[in-house]
Scaffold this motif. Structure first.
Motif, PDB file in Angstrom:
ATOM      1  N   ARG A 153       0.807  -1.303   0.076  1.00 39.84           N
ATOM      2  CA  ARG A 153      -0.053  -0.091  -0.078  1.00 39.84           C
ATOM      3  C   ARG A 153       0.922   1.237   0.114  1.00 39.84           C
ATOM      4  O   ARG A 153       0.490   2.064  -0.671  1.00 39.84           O
ATOM      5  CB  ARG A 153      -0.716  -0.114   1.241  1.00 39.84           C
ATOM      6  N   SER A 154       1.914   1.179   0.557  1.00 39.78           N
ATOM      7  CA  SER A 154       2.857   2.345   0.902  1.00 39.78           C
ATOM      8  C   SER A 154       3.373   2.633  -0.511  1.00 39.78           C
ATOM      9  O   SER A 154       3.624   3.918  -1.087  1.00 39.78           O
ATOM     10  CB  SER A 154       3.895   2.252   1.805  1.00 39.78           C
ATOM     11  N   GLU A 278      11.001   9.490  -2.996  1.00 39.19           N
ATOM     12  CA  GLU A 278      10.077   9.033  -3.198  1.00 39.19           C
ATOM     13  C   GLU A 278       8.989   9.285  -2.043  1.00 39.19           C
ATOM     14  O   GLU A 278       9.403   9.298  -0.947  1.00 39.19           O
ATOM     15  CB  GLU A 278       9.820   7.440  -3.286  1.00 39.19           C
ATOM     16  N   PRO A 279       7.688   9.576  -2.510  1.00 39.69           N
ATOM     17  CA  PRO A 279       6.817   9.795  -1.151  1.00 39.69           C
ATOM     18  C   PRO A 279       6.705   8.517  -0.448  1.00 39.69           C
ATOM     19  O   PRO A 279       6.711   7.425  -0.945  1.00 39.69           O
ATOM     20  CB  PRO A 279       5.604  10.219  -2.071  1.00 39.69           C
ATOM     21  N   VAL A 280       6.665   8.833   0.857  1.00 32.54           N
ATOM     22  CA  VAL A 280       6.654   7.696   1.804  1.00 32.54           C
ATOM     23  C   VAL A 280       5.888   8.068   2.927  1.00 32.54           C
ATOM     24  O   VAL A 280       5.924   9.276   3.598  1.00 32.54           O
ATOM     25  CB  VAL A 280       8.030   7.253   2.178  1.00 32.54           C
ATOM     26  N   SER A 281       5.103   7.015   3.584  1.00 33.58           N
ATOM     27  CA  SER A 281       4.311   7.314   4.977  1.00 33.58           C
ATOM     28  C   SER A 281       5.259   7.383   6.146  1.00 33.58           C
ATOM     29  O   SER A 281       6.471   6.425   5.781  1.00 33.58           O
ATOM     30  CB  SER A 281       3.242   6.401   4.969  1.00 33.58           C
ATOM     31  N   THR A 282       5.166   7.697   7.178  1.00 38.53           N
ATOM     32  CA  THR A 282       5.713   7.747   8.472  1.00 38.53           C
ATOM     33  C   THR A 282       5.998   6.167   8.736  1.00 38.53           C
ATOM     34  O   THR A 282       7.153   5.976   9.156  1.00 38.53           O
ATOM     35  CB  THR A 282       4.899   8.252   9.600  1.00 38.53           C
ATOM     36  N   GLY A 315      -5.720   9.561   0.788  1.00 39.53           N
ATOM     37  CA  GLY A 315      -6.603   8.584   1.686  1.00 39.53           C
ATOM     38  C   GLY A 315      -6.430   8.909   3.135  1.00 39.53           C
ATOM     39  O   GLY A 315      -6.531  10.258   3.617  1.00 39.53           O
ATOM     40  N   ARG A 316      -6.072   7.974   3.766  1.00 42.74           N
ATOM     41  CA  ARG A 316      -6.105   8.270   5.222  1.00 42.74           C
ATOM     42  C   ARG A 316      -4.278   8.341   5.414  1.00 42.74           C
ATOM     43  O   ARG A 316      -3.952   8.616   6.724  1.00 42.74           O
ATOM     44  CB  ARG A 316      -6.357   6.992   6.034  1.00 42.74           C
ATOM     45  N   SER A 317      -3.693   8.366   4.493  1.00 44.93           N
ATOM     46  CA  SER A 317      -2.034   8.341   4.745  1.00 44.93           C
ATOM     47  C   SER A 317      -1.659   9.536   4.420  1.00 44.93           C
ATOM     48  O   SER A 317      -2.203  10.340   3.418  1.00 44.93           O
ATOM     49  CB  SER A 317      -1.425   7.272   3.896  1.00 44.93           C
ATOM     50  N   VAL A 318      -0.551  10.041   5.073  1.00 48.11           N
ATOM     51  CA  VAL A 318       0.205  11.236   4.837  1.00 48.11           C
ATOM     52  C   VAL A 318       1.507  10.990   4.482  1.00 48.11           C
ATOM     53  O   VAL A 318       2.101  10.145   4.945  1.00 48.11           O
ATOM     54  CB  VAL A 318       0.274  12.285   5.890  1.00 48.11           C
ATOM     55  N   LEU A 319       2.040  11.452   3.157  1.00 51.76           N
ATOM     56  CA  LEU A 319       3.005  10.908   2.480  1.00 51.76           C
ATOM     57  C   LEU A 319       4.235  12.215   2.509  1.00 51.76           C
ATOM     58  O   LEU A 319       3.876  13.218   2.235  1.00 51.76           O
ATOM     59  CB  LEU A 319       3.073  10.394   1.228  1.00 51.76           C
ATOM     60  N   TYR A 320       5.204  11.669   2.573  1.00 44.49           N
ATOM     61  CA  TYR A 320       6.693  12.986   2.947  1.00 44.49           C
ATOM     62  C   TYR A 320       7.426  12.518   1.653  1.00 44.49           C
ATOM     63  O   TYR A 320       7.748  11.468   1.200  1.00 44.49           O
ATOM     64  CB  TYR A 320       7.085  12.694   4.227  1.00 44.49           C
ATOM     65  N   ALA A 321       8.017  13.634   1.179  1.00 40.29           N
ATOM     66  CA  ALA A 321       8.918  13.456   0.101  1.00 40.29           C
ATOM     67  C   ALA A 321       9.963  14.837   0.172  1.00 40.29           C
ATOM     68  O   ALA A 321       9.478  15.966   0.672  1.00 40.29           O
ATOM     69  CB  ALA A 321       8.382  13.463  -1.290  1.00 40.29           C
TER      70      ALA A 321
END
Length: 355
Positions: A153-154, A278-282, A315-321
């Motif tokens: 999913r990530s 790359e964008p990735v979640s905590t 969605g419910r995730s916050v992604l950082y890059a």
């Protein structure tokens, strides 16, 4: 070859979605053709004892020799990120008159016959459908959901954020050009082509007219090139290989940070900044680094406050890059400007097809 007419209305309505049920069906290829998806092998090897407690004869029978699976196993997502159990309910509600024709369409042309384990679909399609849905649920709960799906999913979320940014910053032509060598766009028509003559001859040819409904784009962990699901009354649904599948490995080794960057940010934040190409979640970043999500969150807040990272919600995730400032500080070209590694999927002439 598949040709999709794309006018302004279609481009404006183009959207992205991910499907846990699609990935469940596509993942069955790992048990029949594991060599095609090498980065997934360690995780699936760990799942094998659990998988072998399921009805493996039924599950593996659903994959043809060319890795085709019946279309009814992959209902079209109706939201950007549908819940697995709601998708499973859609699968259970498949009209029974679809079952046998789609089994024949999947297997007869290439394999010569529908597998014996699926022959029940001719006389009792409702019974076979219920059996498949029950086994899909057991497969999901036992094998995929505990460990594989959080990682997958990530990867899929990160891919969508990257593609959406590309569409906004560089336009549809660049976006379609980056989805794989099979896909081309001339400004009016989107084409998916296959070069292998035997394979191309087996793939139905479609011309999809402009409908105003756009194109649905979906990354997947189990393809080496673009492919499409075509339903005459709906917009085109194009699957493509997700970027960043290398992070599905057992452990990602953080890149080394230079002494100057470490002195400026501290070793943990410098290493983290280099991992945010790359964008990735905590949660995923914590897994890759082998630390707690809380520790990652603290470092990300500092990097965000300093303008070295950006964040986006999917969605419910916050992604950082990394932000452009972060790229400059790290001495790395911003994503999208260097394409040497952008095309992760290599053309596999006898790979996936539209049915």
């Amino acid at each position: 070859m598949i040709t999709v007419e794309l006018g302004l209305d279609e481009l404006a309505a183009t959207s992205f979605a991910c499907s846990a049920l699609l990935e469940t069906g596509m993942s069955l290829r790992m048990w029949t053709h594991p060599g095609y998806y090498a980065e997934q092998v360690p995780l699936f090897n760990r799942m094998r004892p659990a998988f072998e407690r399921l009805d493996t004869e039924l599950l593996t029978a659903l994959v043809g020799s060319w890795r085709w699976i019946p279309d009814f196993l992959t209902p079209r997502p109706t939201t950007p990120w549908p819940d697995f159990h709601r998708e499973l309910a859609t699968l259970r509600a498949t009209p029974v008159e679809r079952i046998w024709p789609e089994l024949e369409q999947t297997f007869v042309k290439i394999d010569g016959a529908v597998p014996a384990r699926l022959l029940r679909g001719r006389r009792d399609p409702a019974g076979l459908l219920a059996e498949i849905a029950d086994e899909f649920e057991a497969y999901w709960e036992t094998c995929l959901a505990p460990e594989w799906w959080p990682r997958a999913r990530s990867v899929l979320e990160s891919d969508i954020v990257y593609r959406a940014r590309m569409l906004v910053e560089r336009g549809a032509g660049t976006l379609f050009g980056e989805l794989g060598d099979r896909l081309s766009w001339d400004g009016r028509r989107l084409r998916i082509t296959w070069d292998a003559s035997a394979y191309a001859a087996a793939v139905p040819k479609y011309d999809v007219p402009a409908t105003g409904h756009g194109v649905l784009l979906a990354p997947t962990c189990f393809a080496h090139g673009a492919l499409s699901m075509i339903e005459p009354t709906l917009s085109a649904w194009i699957l493509y290989p997700a970027r960043g599948l290398g992070t599905m490995a057992e452990r990602v080794v953080p890149p080394p940070a230079g002494p100057a960057l470490e002195r400026l940010l501290g070793a943990p934040r410098a290493r983290m900044l280099l991992m945010l190409g790359e964008p990735v979640s905590t949660t995923e970043l914590a897994r890759q680094l082998g630390v707690t999500p809380g520790a990652v969150s603290q470092h990300l807040k500092v990097l965000l406050d300093a303008g070295l990272t950006s964040r986006a919600r999917h969605g419910r995730s916050v992604l950082y890059a990394r932000s452009p400032l972060g790229d400059s500080l790290a001495g790395i070209a911003p994503p999208g400007l260097s394409h040497s590694g952008a095309r992760r999927g290599q053309r596999d002439e006898d790979d996936d097809a539209a049915r």
